[in-house]
Every structure is written in C-alpha cells, then in structure tokens.
Design a protein around this motif. Structure first.
Motif, short mmCIF file in Angstrom:
data_model
loop_
_atom_site.label_atom_id
_atom_site.label_comp_id
_atom_site.label_asym_id
_atom_site.label_seq_id
_atom_site.Cartn_x
_atom_site.Cartn_y
_atom_site.Cartn_z
N THR A 199 0.83 -1.20 0.00
CA THR A 199 0.00 0.00 0.00
C THR A 199 0.87 1.25 0.00
OG1 THR A 199 -1.44 -1.29 1.43
CG2 THR A 199 -2.05 0.99 1.09
N LEU A 200 1.92 1.24 0.84
CA LEU A 200 2.83 2.39 0.89
C LEU A 200 3.44 2.65 -0.48
CD1 LEU A 200 5.00 2.09 4.13
CD2 LEU A 200 3.22 3.74 3.60
N LEU A 201 3.88 1.57 -1.12
CA LEU A 201 4.54 1.68 -2.42
C LEU A 201 3.58 2.24 -3.46
CD1 LEU A 201 7.38 0.76 -3.47
CD2 LEU A 201 6.20 -1.16 -4.49
N LEU A 202 2.35 1.68 -3.48
CA LEU A 202 1.37 2.14 -4.47
C LEU A 202 1.05 3.61 -4.25
CD1 LEU A 202 -1.16 -0.83 -4.71
CD2 LEU A 202 0.60 -0.14 -6.33
N ASN A 203 0.95 4.01 -2.99
CA ASN A 203 0.66 5.41 -2.70
C ASN A 203 1.75 6.32 -3.22
OD1 ASN A 203 -1.82 5.95 -1.38
ND2 ASN A 203 -1.12 4.64 0.29
N LYS A 204 3.00 5.87 -3.05
CA LYS A 204 4.14 6.66 -3.50
C LYS A 204 4.08 6.83 -5.02
CE LYS A 204 8.49 6.88 -1.11
NZ LYS A 204 9.51 6.08 -0.48
N ILE A 205 3.81 5.70 -5.71
CA ILE A 205 3.74 5.76 -7.18
C ILE A 205 2.63 6.71 -7.61
CG2 ILE A 205 3.23 4.40 -9.25
CD1 ILE A 205 4.48 2.00 -7.77
N ASN A 206 1.48 6.58 -6.94
CA ASN A 206 0.34 7.43 -7.29
C ASN A 206 0.65 8.91 -7.08
OD1 ASN A 206 -1.51 5.81 -8.34
ND2 ASN A 206 -2.79 5.59 -6.51
N MET A 207 1.36 9.18 -5.97
CA MET A 207 1.68 10.56 -5.65
C MET A 207 2.54 11.16 -6.75
SD MET A 207 1.89 11.11 -1.69
CE MET A 207 3.61 11.27 -1.31
N LYS A 208 3.52 10.37 -7.20
CA LYS A 208 4.40 10.83 -8.27
C LYS A 208 3.59 11.13 -9.52
CE LYS A 208 9.14 9.40 -7.79
NZ LYS A 208 9.93 8.19 -7.72
N LYS A 209 2.66 10.20 -9.83
CA LYS A 209 1.83 10.35 -11.02
C LYS A 209 1.02 11.64 -10.93
CE LYS A 209 0.24 6.12 -12.69
NZ LYS A 209 -0.81 5.14 -12.45
N ASN A 210 0.39 11.84 -9.76
CA ASN A 210 -0.43 13.05 -9.58
C ASN A 210 0.40 14.31 -9.74
OD1 ASN A 210 -2.63 11.54 -9.13
ND2 ASN A 210 -2.59 11.68 -6.89
N LYS A 211 1.62 14.24 -9.18
CA LYS A 211 2.50 15.39 -9.25
C LYS A 211 2.80 15.72 -10.72
CE LYS A 211 6.31 16.74 -6.21
NZ LYS A 211 7.48 16.12 -5.55
N ASN A 212 3.15 14.67 -11.49
CA ASN A 212 3.43 14.86 -12.90
C ASN A 212 2.25 15.49 -13.62
OD1 ASN A 212 5.96 13.90 -12.67
ND2 ASN A 212 5.49 11.84 -13.43
N GLN A 213 1.05 14.93 -13.32
CA GLN A 213 -0.16 15.45 -13.96
C GLN A 213 -0.35 16.93 -13.64
OE1 GLN A 213 -3.35 12.94 -12.78
NE2 GLN A 213 -2.98 11.46 -14.42
N LEU A 214 -0.12 17.25 -12.35
CA LEU A 214 -0.27 18.64 -11.92
C LEU A 214 0.67 19.55 -12.70
CD1 LEU A 214 -0.76 18.58 -8.07
CD2 LEU A 214 -2.04 19.96 -9.68
#
Lengths: 370, 321
Positions: free
Chosen positions: A343-358
C-alpha cells in the motif's frame, strides 16, 4: 493514505511471486520458458513447445487438484472471519480421511448414500479436531495456533494407531488399508479420460455456497464476523462470543475434514496410514489469505494454487524441481502479509503520477494564457 | 539402572535441538515477536550445515575444522533467513503468524529446490562421512564420577555442553544485563520502553537476530548428531515442538532446559518401551503422541497465569497508548 482493494494486493502478490519464480529458474541455470510451458500446459492442455498437441487430461487434473485446497481454503477462511487462525488443517484432514475410510470400509450402504455418509462422518471428525483449539481459545484464552499445531501431530499419530488397530490392513503393503467398498467411491466424471477428476468437485461447490450463505446471509454468520472484528463490542451487543469461537473452529474443522474425505473417496480409494503431512492444510492458508477469506476469492485462489500443484508433474518433466511452486506460494503469502508495504509503495507511485499530472496542467495553463 | 545409563545420553541428544530452538523462540517472544518460523529456520540451518560439510569434505578441508565451520554457516544463514521475518514484522506491520507461515513454506521449498540443483535432481543431499561431523566423546576424569559421570559425561556430544552453556548465557543476558531488561520491556509494553528512550526497532532486531542464530544452530546440531544427509523430513516439525518446549518452560531459560530434557525423554521413550515392563504393552504411537498431549495439558494448566510476554505478536504502533 489511500487503501487498496484486496484484489489489487492479491494480484500484485501473485504477479511478484511468478516473476520471482522466473528469475530463480534463470539464476539456477534452468530455462524459464520451460516453467512457462509447464504452467500453460497444466492450465490449457496445450504444449507450447509442440504446437498442435492438446490433452484435456491436464485441464481436468488442474480442477482435480483445486478441489481439496478450495475446501481447506474455506476452512482457514471461515476461522479467519471470526478472528481465528486455523493452522490445524493437517490434523483435521487426517481425522476426516480416517473417518471417511472407516465408514467406507466397515459399513455397507447403497451407492450415492454411502459417499454422503462418509463425507458427513469426515466432517464430524474434522469438527471434533477443531473443537479443542476453539474451546480452549474461547474459554481459557489459549493461543489457538499452538494448540492447532499440537492437534496436527496428535491427529497424525492417533489416526495411524486407529487405522492399524481397527481397520483391515492390506497384507501386501502393510502401509495402507484394503480398498474401500465400490459403493463409497466418488466415480470419475469423464470415464473416457485418464484423469481421476471425480464428483468430489460438487462437494467443493456446495462448500463454497454453504460458506457464502452462512457468513453473508445468516444472523449466525453476522455474529461470527462481529466477533472477528471486535470481540468486546460483540460481547457488549449480547452475542455469545465464546460459543461463536468454539463453533467457528468446529465448522472450519468440518471443511478440512471433508477435504480429507474427498481425497480418500475420489483419489486414493483406500485408508491411509499417515506418516507425514500432505500440506493441504498449509495450502489452505495461502488460498484463504490470497482469496481475502471470501467465498469467490477462495474459489479463484484455490484454482490458482491448484494449478501450481497440478503443474508439479509437468515441471519435473521439463527438468524444473516442482518445489518451485512452494516457493511461489511462500512469496505470495509473504507479500499478502506485508500488504502494508505494498500500500505504501502504491501510494508513493500514485503521488508521483499526480505530481506529474499537476505539472503538466500548469504548463498547459501557461500556454493557454499566452 | 542400566536402562537409565542407556537412555539418558540419547534423551540428551534429542533434547539439545529442542532446547536451542526454544531459546531462539525465547529471544524473539521476549522482544515481542511471535516466531513460528523456528521450524523453517531449523530446516535452513540443517541444510546449510549439511552442504557446508559436504563441500568442505570435497575441498579436502581437515575434519577438525569442518564441524565448527558448519555451525558458523548455519548460524549466519539462520540470521539471514529470519531477517525476512524481521522486515515484515518490525517494519511492515505484518501479521507475524502469517509471515512465519510463509517462511516455513519457503524453507521447505527452498532447501529441496536447492538439493535438486546441487545434487543432480535428487530430493536429498549426498551423504557425508560421520567423521566430518561431531563424534561422541567421553569427558576425562568427570566420566568417573558415580551415576552423574555415566549419564552426563559418557557418549555425549560436545554440542550438549554448548547448549547447557547457552541456557546459562541466555539467563544471564535476559535477566542480568541492561540489554535483557530492554528486550523484555519491548515484549511487555513497547510504548513504555520507547518513552524511556529505548529504541524498540533496534532492540527487536537484536532479539530476532539472536533467535535466528539459535534456531539455525538448532538445525545444524540436529543434523550433525542424528543424520548424515539432509532431506525434507530432517526437521520433521521439531521447530514446533521447540515452541511447545518454550511454552512448557514458561518463557524462562531454566524452564526451557527442563522442558527440553523432558521432551527429549518423551521422544526416546518409544525405543526403550519394550524393556520397561509397565510400558511394553502400549502401542508405539502412544510415545510419539505423548509430548504433544503434555504440551496441551501444560497450556491448560498454566492458562490462568501465563508468563507469555504481553505484547508478543502485537504490531508495534508508537502512537498507541
């Protein structure tokens, strides 16, 4: 922190387990393509290295191997829903096997009725083997894991004594009883193939349905789940927590006992004198954990682990030690255990993705301004 | 009397792996981690000791060093193996029983998989010569003491004395040193120890490393005193009996020693039953089942006032009060 569904976690665990297996074959100087061939062949009947060959026996053997571990998976899952860890599947299976063999040899009953009586006897024996861990957990708060393990060994030695003492032993081998009566056997479904795939699969399907019905649709199941969530809250709400825990372990034992009966009546067709464990009970733990202790999940996970079991013959054929399936299994259980890390890992990946999108959006905004 | 002289060394021999495994369990439970992977760690230890001996034999290394070297590799492999459990249970909030189960499955699969890779597809390792392992010794002078001499100092393995020493060392470490106090506090109430400046994560890692080392050693001693090759049944669930020994000994090193010797006797009783008039009528299974039944009875007996570490198996959450 975002939570992920059990399905996501299980799929990641299974994928990682498989990837690891391929890497291990590579590391130890085997051909990973052979591993793939063995798995595909056990699943579909097609041989990747000899296109055009097809053998339905493999597919049937896959289902055949899934039946007992679906049942032990249900056993572990049922206890798990009440907050108990049933590691006593081995002893319960052995008790069930012995009871089924005893009824199948000593009693003469009409066909159809005979296997049903055998299975009921096995369920009873399994439940009996689950009674003590459940009872002691409920009323004396003794760790059920330890008692279950002790019951496994007690079951093995007790049943070996029981079989030697009360059942007719085959004089040729001295290692098993004589064959069970024809009327008690679970017959093959497709007599034209060499697969031993038998009507025991119906038992697994009924088991899945019964599990779903008790857990999801009855008041009893609701109070079991409540006990699993929070024992004190359940007690406060007037539920009989002690009785629930005892019964839950007994029902779990019954599922494992039935698995033993299906093995004896459908595959071995004689009573066995156990000297080691078959690991069906431990397989049940993996199945229940990967399946999220849900009826449908146990069904799917049971098919998956049944595949690994069924593949063992093909693996040896392609020169890959069949123990690789145990390794895959261990990794999957381990990853399900550390789902917090996933879960921690997936959250990290998602955060990066969101950041890129932003960042992309910001850039887009700038261009529109210009 | 003759019977006791025959039985005692054998019972001690079977007791040693149990005592070592139980001491391993003691360290991990005392620091708050349930370790049902003792069985798996013993398998790894036994396997690694076995292949160390075989490959050292092939390399022509002198057999005065080989057994000690095998013990060392087993200890290191045990520590490495249990570290997998540590990552899950200390850092990733895993259910420790499930993680331990995974390790047990892993150990059985991994050792036999490697056997087939290393020894041409066999399901077991090659045999090694008994002379490359520990041999039975008679302790000079001490063996002449009446009664105690023959039962303790004749036909014994040096590993037995190592185990006795480790029982003493464990008692000293756990009860007489600051580290032991911290270890125990982490198993009873980790939040409280954290508030006193104890690093719970580090202490638990230390406890777990002791646990892995001792369980690996237990496996090595088991294989080097009872067998000359490794196969899937080498450990045959003795790790679980070691857990039973730990509970029987109520999480105390001296209790573990007594429990180990008791279970050791229970194991060898079967071999000698025919020469004991009172017991000769009972079936063999009775002796095999005996230790397990006794464990259950002991658990029931002590259930009211169990000495189990309170936080054992609990996920450590520093924010919990």
């Amino acid at each position: 922190m975002k939570k992920y569904s059990h399905l996501t976690i299980s799929l990641i665990a299974v994928a990682t387990g498989l990837i690891f297996a391929f890497l291990l074959t590579l590391l130890t100087g085997k051909n990973p393509y052979d591993l793939l061939t063995a798995l595909v062949r056990s699943m579909t009947g097609f041989n990747l290295q000899n296109i055009g060959s097809f053998n339905i026996t493999y597919v049937l053997n896959w289902f055949l191997n899934a039946v007992p571990i679906i049942l032990t998976g249900l056993s572990v899952a049922f206890a798990y829903r009440t907050g108990l860890f049933n590691i006593g599947g081995e002893g319960q299976i052995i008790a069930g096997s012995t009871a089924a063999a005893a009824v199948a040899i000593l009693f003469d009953l009409p066909p159809v009725i005979h296997p049903i009586v055998c299975i009921l006897a096995a369920a009873l024996a399994g439940a009996l083997w689950g009674l003590l861990p459940g009872f002691l957990k409920a009323y004396r708060n003794i760790n059920e894991v330890v008692i279950c393990i002790m019951m496994n060994y007690s079951g093995m030695y007790f049943c070996s004594w029981f079989t030697k003492r009360f059942l007719p032993i085959d004089p040729n081998t001295n290692e098993r009883t004589i064959s069970i009566l024809k009327s008690a056997e679970l017959p093959q479904v497709f007599t034209s193939t060499t697969s031993q795939f038998n009507w025991g699969f119906l038992v697994a399907i009924i088991g899945l349905f019964v599990f779903w019905f008790i857990i999801e649709k009855t008041t009893f199941g609701y109070s079991l789940r409540a006990t699993g969530f929070n024992k004190e809250a359940a007690r406060f709400a007037g539920m009989k927590v002690e009785r629930n825990i005892t019964l839950s372990m007994m029902i779990a034992g019954a599922f494992s006992g039935i698995a033993g009966a299906v093995l004896i009546l459908g595959i071995y067709k004689y009573g066995r004198i156990f000297t080691t464990f078959d690991n069906y009970g431990f397989d049940g733990i993996s199945v229940a954990l990967v399946g999220g202790a849900q009826s449908i999940g146990v069904f799917l996970a049971g098919l998956l682990f049944g595949l690994f079991k069924a593949a063992s013959g093909n693996l040896q054929l392609f020169n890959i030690p069949k123990e690789i399936s145990e390794l895959i299994q261990a990794i999957i259980i381990y990853l399900v255990a550390i789902q917090y890390a996933i879960t921690l890992l997936l959250n990290k990946i998602n955060m990066k993705k969101n950041k890129n999108q932003l960042e992309n959006k910001v850039e887009g905004g700038n261009t529109s301004c210009n | 009397m003759q019977l006791i002289y025959q039985m005692f060394p054998l019972a001690l021999m079977s007791a040693v792996p149990l005592i070592l495994g139980a001491l391993g369990g003691l360290y991990s439970e005392r620091c708050g981690i349930v370790n049902i992977a003792i069985d798996g760690t013993m398998q790894i230890g036994a396997f690694v000791a076995c292949i160390t001996i075989i490959f050292c034999e092939r390399a022509g290394i002198s057999n005065t060093i080989i057994p000690w070297f095998a013990l060392l590799t087993a200890i290191l492999s045990g520590m490495a193996f249990i570290a997998i459990h540590g990552v899950a249970s200390i850092h990733f909030r895993a259910d420790q029983t499930i993680s331990g189960t995974a390790l047990n499955v892993l150990a059985g699969g991994l050792t036999i998989y490697l056997c087939q890779i290393l020894f041409n597809g066999q399901k077991q390792t090659d045999y090694y010569a008994m002379t490359s392992s520990f041999t039975k010794i008679n302790v000079p002078i001490l063996q002449d003491i009446p009664f105690i001499g023959p039962i303790l100092f004749k036909n014994a393995y040096i590993t037995t004395y190592i185990a006795f020493f480790l029982v003493f060392a464990t008692w000293y470490i756990v009860y007489k040193t600051p580290f032991g106090l911290r270890l125990r506090s982490c198993g009873e109430f980790p939040q409280a120890s954290a508030s006193m400046g104890v690093n719970v994560t580090k202490t638990r890692w230390a406890g777990l490393m002791f646990s892995g080392a001792l369980s690996g050693l237990a496996g090595a001693v088991l294989i080097m005193t009872t067998s000359s090759y490794y196969y899937i049944g080498t450990v045959h669930g003795l790790g679980f009996v070691a857990i039973a020994t730990l509970i029987f000994g109520q999480w105390n090193p001296w209790g573990v020693l007594a429990g180990g010797i008791f279970f050791g006797f229970a194991q060898v009783l079967g071999y000698f039953s025919s020469s004991i008039p009172l017991l000769s009528g009972l079936p063999v299974e009775f002796y095999s089942i005996f230790p397990y039944i006794v464990t259950i009875l002991v658990l029931i007996l002590f259930s009211g006032k169990s000495a189990a570490p309170k936080a054992s198996g609990e996920i450590y959450d520093s924010g919990k009060r």
